[in-house]
Design an enzyme around this catalytic site. Structure first.
Site, mmCIF file in Angstrom:
data_model
loop_
_atom_site.group_PDB
_atom_site.id
_atom_site.type_symbol
_atom_site.label_atom_id
_atom_site.label_comp_id
_atom_site.label_asym_id
_atom_site.label_seq_id
_atom_site.Cartn_x
_atom_site.Cartn_y
_atom_site.Cartn_z
ATOM 1 N N ASP A 277 0.839 -1.079 0.115
ATOM 2 C CA ASP A 277 -0.217 -0.017 -0.177
ATOM 3 C C ASP A 277 0.980 1.210 0.140
ATOM 4 O O ASP A 277 1.851 1.327 0.805
ATOM 5 C CB ASP A 277 -0.790 -0.072 1.308
ATOM 6 N N GLU A 319 1.071 -0.764 -5.188
ATOM 7 C CA GLU A 319 -0.230 0.382 -5.162
ATOM 8 C C GLU A 319 0.642 1.836 -5.593
ATOM 9 O O GLU A 319 0.621 2.478 -4.506
ATOM 10 C CB GLU A 319 -1.096 0.180 -3.924
HETATM 11 C C1 GLC Z 1 -4.036 3.678 -0.371
HETATM 12 C C2 GLC Z 1 -5.548 2.917 -0.165
HETATM 13 C C3 GLC Z 1 -6.141 4.275 0.321
HETATM 14 C C4 GLC Z 1 -5.587 4.581 1.780
HETATM 15 C C5 GLC Z 1 -4.300 5.234 1.402
HETATM 16 C C6 GLC Z 1 -3.454 5.265 2.796
HETATM 17 O O1 GLC Z 1 -3.941 4.369 -1.216
HETATM 18 O O2 GLC Z 1 -5.725 2.596 -1.373
HETATM 19 O O3 GLC Z 1 -7.611 3.789 0.360
HETATM 20 O O4 GLC Z 1 -6.376 5.586 1.984
HETATM 21 O O5 GLC Z 1 -3.460 4.026 0.838
HETATM 22 O O6 GLC Z 1 -3.470 3.952 3.386
#
Ligand code: GLC
Length: 641
Positions: A277, A319
């Site tokens: 993430d 991500e």
């Molecule tokens: C990623 C997740 C998102 C979250 C962010 C902070 O982008 O997809 O939903 O708010 O991380 O953890």
């Protein structure tokens, strides 16, 4: 040499080795790279201590891996890149919104299998603060299960069942930050200097102010700025996302070692894909935007190499919702090429598809996609149209200008189109995190609401309804055929609309991403045999397309994608090729019928053995006066031969 090659070589040499011997081999083969990456990040003489700690930690972590998973690791190394197979089709879902808890989810495996799903991405299920917690992305503990979802035992039962059913599991590793209730944060608050150094904390706001000069804001409406003053700790702490999410300080090697341990504990529960993430944010440097920094790539690669040594059956998804040319870097470059993340979100394709829906044109899509550098052969994309987050308009300004549009005005048009600021637009989206300082904004809303189904149903407008259904099939037809793993957003398969119930909940009402985090409508599922319902039409089409995908190896990701220019600006075309098969995907983004000249298609060999079959309609495609005709929003999957 990658892990699989080392493994295959040894296996081919006829050695019967124990999994520990294979571990030793992987460690030996990769030690040089691990050492180099580690010292790149932590160059100081004194850090050699920490490297020694890592060398002690790796075998310990390997030992903690359950035997069943060690065997699975070896089998996976032998069988090649499972994640590039045409059989892969994923679904992302919120456990509590899908069917209450983990046990409830497990009882719905037959539903998922019936649709053709073999990979689940469960949104965070780890313990989190009560109240606001960013949908679980504020983590109190990296393993274990928050009570509302059941118990750790339920998770182990589920992962065991998934393995039995040949299904895969993806879970998040929220690597950039912890919640402010995490043990380290609590200790830091209580004045423990060691743990204050696990985060970026400062006695006064001098450093925070200097950082702010170049840092953008992620949540400017609800959590402006990148630092929060903690009155108990009497210090400022870096909080790039929400003020209760404290950024981890990876310039401290202790943090890396502890987070590696947390990662392995999580993976050892039976996780196949780790969603890394917010990984673009992992390294901070004053005077920069602190995203996509070279050190962040080094750190990710270090995590990945350690994971591969310990648990080579598990892989990383990046991500990184960043500019297209930045995303591909998460597959690794130069000496770490193929040694960073195996998978990345194809956020560019996603955002471009929404641009094409609004403009009915495909030139930006074509220009942008044909300019993305080729990814390494062992890597793949997650292709998707919606997820739990907003849609950001991260297009390349240069390409927008080349088309003759003004980037700023064009983005404004898209926000107007999707966020109910144009009467004629069919979309019912919401504006997310509009920043008046920059004019930037993002879009939230469920796929079908953005495509017009919500408006169509409210107005009982048959044309609007039918168009929304066709557009949904068109978009899913693209992500199912584009090279990579298609990820269906839970609820999209039955055309779920926006869910406005978040407005009634104190902890959610300020974050309108909740509008597109809907509860699974099982009553609708029970009605799917009513073929006239738009929702049934979507379900049946998606189910059918998945089944077709799984039957043809040309859908496997062999880096076998060619994007074509058709000469018709409303039509997007790409081809998947293999030695035995050829598949041409044609998509009409216009509300009117459109034609393409058959000449270039013929040159590709699609009419040499008579008329090609459109797998979507199961009919042969005729030519009329050398033209191939596509209905409004029609999707074609033409099979060669
Ligand atoms: C990623 C997740 C998102 C979250 C962010 C902070 O982008 O997809 O939903 O708010 O991380 O953890």
């Amino acid at each position: 040499m990658n892990q699989a090659s080392v493994h295959r070589l040894t296996a081919a040499m006829g050695h019967k080795k124990s999994s520990k011997q294979f571990f030793d081999l992987r460690l030996a083969a990769n030690l040089g790279l691990v050492q180099r990456l580690f010292h790149q990040l932590y160059p100081k003489e004194t850090e050699s201590n920490h490297f020694q700690k890592l060398m002690v930690l790796l075998p310990k972590l390997f030992q903690s891996r359950p035997d069943e998973l060690k065997i699975q690791d070896l089998n996976r190394l032998e069988s090649g890149n499972w994640y590039q197979s045409e059989k892969m089709v994923g679904m992302q879902l919120y456990v509590e919104h899908f069917n209450k808890d983990l046990k409830g989810l497990q009882s719905k495996i037959p539903y998922l299998k019936d649709l053709g799903i073999n990979l689940l991405h469960l949104m965070p299920i780890t313990p989190r603060p009560t109240g606001e917690n960013d949908g679980g992305y504020a983590v109190n503990k990296y393993h274990g299960v928050a009570k509302q979802y059941g118990s750790s035992k339920d998770l182990l039962n589920l992962t065991q069942e998934l393995r039995k059913q040949d299904m895969f599991l993806m879970l998040d590793f929220v690597v950039n930050h912890t919640s402010d209730e995490f043990t380290w944060a609590k200790k830091a608050r209580a004045g423990d200097k060691k743990y204050q150094d696990y985060y970026y904390t400062y006695a006064d706001d001098t450093v925070p102010k200097a950082f702010e000069k170049s840092l953008p804001e992620v949540f400017p409406e609800t959590s402006p700025g990148n630092f929060t003053y903690d009155p108990e700790m009497k210090r400022w702490v870096m909080t790039v996302f929400n003020n209760y999410q404290w950024d981890l300080n990876y310039s401290n090697p202790e943090v890396f070692l502890e987070m590696l341990t947390n990662l392995i504990k999580m993976v050892n529960q039976g996780v196949d894909i780790v969603r890394f993430d917010a990984l673009a944010f992992l390294w901070k440097k004053m005077g920069t935007i602190s995203q996509n920094l070279p050190e962040a790539h080094t750190l990710i690669s270090l995590f990945r190499m350690c994971l591969q040594i310990i648990a080579p059956g598990a892989i990383f998804l990046a991500e990184a919702i960043v500019a297209p040319k930045e995303i591909v870097k998460y597959f690794g470059q130069e000496s770490t090429k193929g040694n960073e993340c195996e998978i990345a979100y194809n956020a560019s394709l996603m955002a471009l598809l929404w641009n094409s829906i609004a403009t009915k044109k495909t030139l930006l899509l074509y220009k942008s996609l044909t300019n993305v550098p080729q990814k390494p052969n062992d890597c793949t994309w997650i292709n998707y149209i919606r997820c739990h987050d907003d849609i950001g308009l991260g297009y390349d300004d240069g390409f927008i200008r080349e088309i003759g549009w003004n980037p700023q005005l064009h983005r404004k048009f898209l926000l107007d189109y999707y966020c109910q600021r144009l009467d004629w637009s069919p979309a019912t989206g919401l504006l997310f995190m509009y920043n008046p300082k920059t004019g930037d904004g993002r879009i939230t809303g469920s796929a079908t609401s953005l495509l017009g189904l919500e408006k169509g149903l409210a107005k009982k407008d048959k044309v609007l309804i039918q168009e929304a259904v066709s557009k949904m099939i068109l978009l899913y037809g693209i992500v199912l055929a584009y090279g990579g793993i298609p990820l269906i957003y839970g609820g999209d398969e039955i055309g779920t609309l926006n869910d406005y119930s978040f407005l009634e909940e104190t902890d959610k009402k300020d974050d309108n991403r909740w509008v597109n985090r809907p509860k699974q409508n099982w009553d609708m599922v029970a009605n799917l045999n009513d073929k006239k319902l738009p929702q049934s039409q979507i379900f049946n089409a998606v189910q059918k397309l998945i089944a077709i995908r799984k039957k043809h190896s040309v859908f496997a990701d062999d880096n076998n994608l060619v994007i074509h220019h058709t000469g018709n600006d409303h039509i997007f075309a790409f081809e998947r090729t293999s030695e035995r098969e050829g598949l041409l995907v044609l998509c009409n983004f216009d509300e009117k019928e459109q034609v393409v000249q058959s000449r270039w298609i013929s040159k590709l060999g699609y009419f040499t053995k008579g008329e090609p079959k459109n797998l979507v309609s199961n009919k042969k495609v005729p030519l009329k006066s050398g033209l191939l005709r596509l209905d409004p929003y029609q999707l074609m999957w033409l099979m060669k031969g």
